[in-house]
Design a protein around this motif. Structure first.
Motif, PDB file in Angstrom:
ATOM      1  N   LEU A 129       0.821  -1.209   0.000  1.00  0.00           N
ATOM      2  CA  LEU A 129       0.000   0.000   0.000  1.00  0.00           C
ATOM      3  C   LEU A 129       0.857   1.262   0.000  1.00  0.00           C
ATOM      4  N   GLY A 130       2.062   1.185   0.573  1.00  0.00           N
ATOM      5  CA  GLY A 130       2.965   2.318   0.503  1.00  0.00           C
ATOM      6  C   GLY A 130       3.325   2.660  -0.936  1.00  0.00           C
ATOM      7  N   TRP A 131       3.611   1.645  -1.727  1.00  0.00           N
ATOM      8  CA  TRP A 131       3.897   1.870  -3.143  1.00  0.00           C
ATOM      9  C   TRP A 131       2.643   2.345  -3.872  1.00  0.00           C
ATOM     10  N   GLU A 132       1.494   1.791  -3.526  1.00  0.00           N
ATOM     11  CA  GLU A 132       0.243   2.226  -4.161  1.00  0.00           C
ATOM     12  C   GLU A 132      -0.011   3.713  -3.886  1.00  0.00           C
ATOM     13  N   LEU A 133       0.218   4.132  -2.648  1.00  0.00           N
ATOM     14  CA  LEU A 133       0.042   5.538  -2.304  1.00  0.00           C
ATOM     15  C   LEU A 133       1.059   6.400  -3.054  1.00  0.00           C
ATOM     16  N   PHE A 134       2.291   5.966  -3.150  1.00  0.00           N
ATOM     17  CA  PHE A 134       3.327   6.707  -3.861  1.00  0.00           C
ATOM     18  C   PHE A 134       2.907   6.962  -5.311  1.00  0.00           C
ATOM     19  N   HIS A 135       2.421   5.934  -5.971  1.00  0.00           N
ATOM     20  CA  HIS A 135       1.985   6.101  -7.364  1.00  0.00           C
ATOM     21  C   HIS A 135       0.739   6.980  -7.447  1.00  0.00           C
ATOM     22  N   LEU A 136      -0.141   6.889  -6.461  1.00  0.00           N
ATOM     23  CA  LEU A 136      -1.321   7.760  -6.442  1.00  0.00           C
ATOM     24  C   LEU A 136      -0.899   9.217  -6.294  1.00  0.00           C
ATOM     25  N   ILE A 137       0.091   9.470  -5.434  1.00  0.00           N
ATOM     26  CA  ILE A 137       0.615  10.828  -5.271  1.00  0.00           C
ATOM     27  C   ILE A 137       1.110  11.375  -6.607  1.00  0.00           C
ATOM     28  N   LEU A 138       1.854  10.573  -7.356  1.00  0.00           N
ATOM     29  CA  LEU A 138       2.379  11.019  -8.645  1.00  0.00           C
ATOM     30  C   LEU A 138       1.252  11.280  -9.634  1.00  0.00           C
ATOM     31  N   ASP A 139       0.228  10.431  -9.630  1.00  0.00           N
ATOM     32  CA  ASP A 139      -0.905  10.621 -10.550  1.00  0.00           C
ATOM     33  C   ASP A 139      -1.689  11.884 -10.212  1.00  0.00           C
ATOM     34  N   VAL A 140      -1.918  12.118  -8.917  1.00  0.00           N
ATOM     35  CA  VAL A 140      -2.663  13.305  -8.501  1.00  0.00           C
ATOM     36  C   VAL A 140      -1.838  14.562  -8.782  1.00  0.00           C
ATOM     37  N   ALA A 141      -0.541  14.512  -8.473  1.00  0.00           N
ATOM     38  CA  ALA A 141       0.333  15.662  -8.725  1.00  0.00           C
ATOM     39  C   ALA A 141       0.396  16.000 -10.209  1.00  0.00           C
ATOM     40  N   SER A 142       0.205  15.004 -11.059  1.00  0.00           N
ATOM     41  CA  SER A 142       0.273  15.193 -12.511  1.00  0.00           C
ATOM     42  C   SER A 142      -1.058  15.604 -13.126  1.00  0.00           C
ATOM     43  N   GLY A 143      -2.116  15.614 -12.321  1.00  0.00           N
ATOM     44  CA  GLY A 143      -3.428  15.926 -12.859  1.00  0.00           C
ATOM     45  C   GLY A 143      -4.100  14.759 -13.548  1.00  0.00           C
ATOM     46  N   ARG A 144      -3.493  13.558 -13.472  1.00  0.00           N
ATOM     47  CA  ARG A 144      -4.091  12.373 -14.105  1.00  0.00           C
ATOM     48  C   ARG A 144      -5.238  11.817 -13.277  1.00  0.00           C
ATOM     49  N   ARG A 145      -5.172  12.022 -11.967  1.00  0.00           N
ATOM     50  CA  ARG A 145      -6.240  11.577 -11.059  1.00  0.00           C
ATOM     51  C   ARG A 145      -6.727  12.775 -10.259  1.00  0.00           C
ATOM     52  N   GLN A 146      -8.007  12.811  -9.994  1.00  0.00           N
ATOM     53  CA  GLN A 146      -8.588  13.868  -9.178  1.00  0.00           C
ATOM     54  C   GLN A 146      -9.016  13.270  -7.851  1.00  0.00           C
ATOM     55  N   VAL A 147      -8.652  13.925  -6.749  1.00  0.00           N
ATOM     56  CA  VAL A 147      -9.039  13.397  -5.436  1.00  0.00           C
ATOM     57  C   VAL A 147     -10.531  13.521  -5.250  1.00  0.00           C
ATOM     58  N   ALA A 148     -11.075  12.682  -4.374  1.00  0.00           N
ATOM     59  CA  ALA A 148     -12.524  12.604  -4.200  1.00  0.00           C
ATOM     60  C   ALA A 148     -13.132  13.940  -3.794  1.00  0.00           C
ATOM     61  N   ALA A 149     -12.505  14.628  -2.842  1.00  0.00           N
ATOM     62  CA  ALA A 149     -13.083  15.883  -2.361  1.00  0.00           C
ATOM     63  C   ALA A 149     -13.084  16.957  -3.441  1.00  0.00           C
ATOM     64  N   ASP A 150     -12.085  16.941  -4.331  1.00  0.00           N
ATOM     65  CA  ASP A 150     -12.096  17.880  -5.460  1.00  0.00           C
ATOM     66  C   ASP A 150     -13.231  17.568  -6.419  1.00  0.00           C
ATOM     67  N   ARG A 151     -13.472  16.285  -6.675  1.00  0.00           N
ATOM     68  CA  ARG A 151     -14.584  15.911  -7.557  1.00  0.00           C
ATOM     69  C   ARG A 151     -15.902  16.416  -6.999  1.00  0.00           C
ATOM     70  N   LEU A 152     -16.034  16.392  -5.675  1.00  0.00           N
ATOM     71  CA  LEU A 152     -17.276  16.807  -5.025  1.00  0.00           C
ATOM     72  C   LEU A 152     -17.323  18.312  -4.760  1.00  0.00           C
ATOM     73  N   GLY A 153     -16.201  18.995  -4.950  1.00  0.00           N
ATOM     74  CA  GLY A 153     -16.161  20.429  -4.709  1.00  0.00           C
ATOM     75  C   GLY A 153     -16.222  20.805  -3.244  1.00  0.00           C
ATOM     76  N   LEU A 154     -15.593  20.002  -2.379  1.00  0.00           N
ATOM     77  CA  LEU A 154     -15.620  20.252  -0.933  1.00  0.00           C
ATOM     78  C   LEU A 154     -14.315  20.934  -0.513  1.00  0.00           C
ATOM     79  N   TYR A 155     -14.428  22.107   0.137  1.00  0.00           N
ATOM     80  CA  TYR A 155     -13.232  22.840   0.550  1.00  0.00           C
ATOM     81  C   TYR A 155     -13.462  23.494   1.905  1.00  0.00           C
ATOM     82  N   ASN A 156     -12.450  23.410   2.754  1.00  0.00           N
ATOM     83  CA  ASN A 156     -12.518  24.050   4.068  1.00  0.00           C
ATOM     84  C   ASN A 156     -11.914  25.449   4.023  1.00  0.00           C
TER      85      ASN A 156
END
Length: 520
Positions: free
Chosen positions: A482-509
């Motif tokens: 899971l550490g490697w899975e998270l690492f690759h997720l970080i790279l995908d999100v940082a690259s704009g290839r994946r959008q985090v769930a809260a961004d998809r829902l438009g939730l911001y504090n």
């Protein structure tokens, strides 16, 4: 970690308690391996005594004492805050400083992400227009203008991700020259310099506030203009009280014109391939439970070490959730000065809490306790696991910017919103946030990857959680996997290839400043 028939988990061989894994908990009279009988109903995440613990005897988890028994606790008994005395925190004098040699690990090479390069050398993971404010008085105006910009201007600039108003409650009615006022002021100045804003500084003020708008750009080579008719294209600051404005609509028009100039420049930015050494990742936890230190935080710690090995920057924070584990961290300092800086931040916060007639025990929330965390000692021991195993290369105070690549302790309160604000000011371009109880927390300027500590939460909040680390507790995955899975997720999100769930829902504090200075 060891377990009994997959129902409980013991972290360390010296532990005399284990955490219940079963979603339904354990029932009184239930028999576990080796003839152990459960003597009371114990919910999921709560602790089971693995042996008889006498009154006054130590209770150990993570191989550390998390408390002493108020009463005798039988084997198979329920251990929680109602039958534990909290121990005193580690003394800050004579802690081991920089006594542990750094682990010998090979550099991690060949990993990249697609980011936005800035003129100052930093890299953004988003392309956002940030509108900084100097005082809370203008917050309503900024909210109004941001909606108009999104509606009227943003569609013309497809390469800009968003526009964010950096509203806050500071700026006036405060002791602006008090020594501790440096914290909120530098926080606001540094927020505007977050890599995801592309170095496009834009400040809106009222005009009569104690924190003058020009203060927020005083260390930058810019000119100040107070209205749009006389404004140079590079104007960065606008005050609503400028006498050239006739009515609210002219104020709005002035802000809109300034925003359009910044959007034009931001729209010219494009993603390009960047090494992982350009990542600045903040690690945080909120709504923690007893699984946080078993699953989510170890996953984050493994990913932390990968980012550091690749030359990137990671910061962990939350002083009250470090204080009781400080003896485990000071040996990891890269040198004695860094170790002493850790001690100094703990001492400053001890004093801060004392002045408010509180102590670190005020940290643990009802949700933490419902999730099985008995006290702040147990919580802290699980929290620091987010820092992985890398040496600590630097310590920064609240509101300061990152100075070094590697693992940094950024001293912040444990409040989710204050910690997030301060990490954003430090320059993070992405955050990883672990939770056991669940939270819709998100930041408007940086992506926030949400990692659940248990699969029950991940299933219930299937559209809010980005990664389920609860699979470690059920044996479906390892920390390394899971550490490697998270690492690759970080790279995908940082690259704009994946959008985090809260961004998809438009939730911001909202942003929340840390202001330990007096309010007048």
């Amino acid at each position: 970690m060891t377990d009994h028939v997959g129902k409980i988990i013991r972290v360390h061989p010296a532990d005399n308690v284990a955490v219940v894994v079963e979603a339904a908990g354990l029932e009184e009279g239930q028999t576990l391996g080796e003839g152990m009988v459960v003597t009371a109903r114990i919910p999921q995440g709560h602790k089971l005594a693995l042996e008889d613990i006498e009154e006054g005897g130590p209770v150990r988890r993570y191989g550390e004492v998390i408390g002493t028994a108020m009463v005798a606790i039988p084997q198979g008994g329920h251990v929680d805050e109602t039958n534990l005395h909290m121990p005193t925190p580690p003394a800050l004098e004579d802690l081991p400083l920089a006594t542990r040699s750094a682990p010998q690990v090979a550099p991690l090479e060949g990993y990249t992400f697609e980011g936005f390069r800035n003129a100052d050398g930093s890299v953004g993971t988003k392309n956002v227009l940030g509108i900084t404010t100097s005082v809370q008085c203008v917050a309503g105006t900024i909210d109004h203008v941001v909606q108009r910009i999104k509606r009227e201007l943003l569609p013309r600039f497809p390469n800009v991700d968003d526009v964010v108003g950096l509203n806050h409650s500071y700026g006036c009615g405060v002791a602006i020259n008090a020594p501790a006022a440096v914290i909120p002021i530098r926080t606001l100045k540094h927020l505007a310099q977050n890599p995801n804003f592309g170095d496009e500084v834009m400040v809106i003020g009222l005009g009569c506030e104690k924190l003058q708008p020009s203060t927020l750009v005083e260390d930058r080579p810019v000119k100040i203009y107070e209205n749009t008719e006389a404004a140079d294209p590079e104007a960065n600051v606008l005050s609503l009280q400028d006498e050239s404005f006739q009515g609210f609509e002219e104020m709005v028009d002035g802000i809109m014109a300034m925003a359009e100039r910044h959007l034009e420049r931001l729209d010219r930015r494009r993603r390009e391939t960047c090494p992982v050494s350009e990542l600045r990742v903040g690690m945080q936890c909120g709504g923690s439970d007893a699984f946080s230190g078993l699953t989510a935080n170890p996953t984050v710690g493994f990913a932390t070490d990968l980012i550091v090995r690749a030359g990137g920057s990671v910061m962990f924070s939350e002083v009250t959730e470090v204080r009781d584990a400080i003896h485990l961290l000071t040996p990891r300092a890269v040198d004695r000065s860094v170790g002493q800086a850790l001690v100094d931040q703990m001492a400053w916060y001890d004093d801060y809490l004392s002045q408010g007639q509180a102590d670190r025990s005020a940290n643990t929330s009802p949700g933490n306790k419902k999730g099985g965390l008995s006290n702040i000692v147990e919580k802290a021991l699980g929290s620091v696991i987010k820092s992985g195993d890398s040496p600590i290369v630097d310590v920064i105070g609240p509101g300061e910017r990152l100075r070094k690549r590697g693992l940094t302790f950024a001293a912040t309160p444990a409040s989710d919103f204050i910690c997030g604000t301060l990490q954003a000011a430090a320059g993070m371009n992405l955050q990883v946030f672990t939770t056991g109880r669940g939270t819709p927390y998100n930041l408007p300027m940086t992506p926030v990857i949400k990692v659940s500590s248990n699969s029950t939460l991940a299933r219930r909040w299937h559209d809010l959680i980005d990664l389920d680390a609860g699979r470690i507790a059920t044996g479906e995955a390892s920390i390394e996997e899971l550490g490697w899975e998270l690492f690759h997720l970080i790279l995908d999100v940082a690259s704009g290839r994946r959008q985090v769930a809260a961004d998809r829902l438009g939730l911001y504090n909202d942003l929340v400043l840390f202001n330990p200075a007096p309010v007048t």
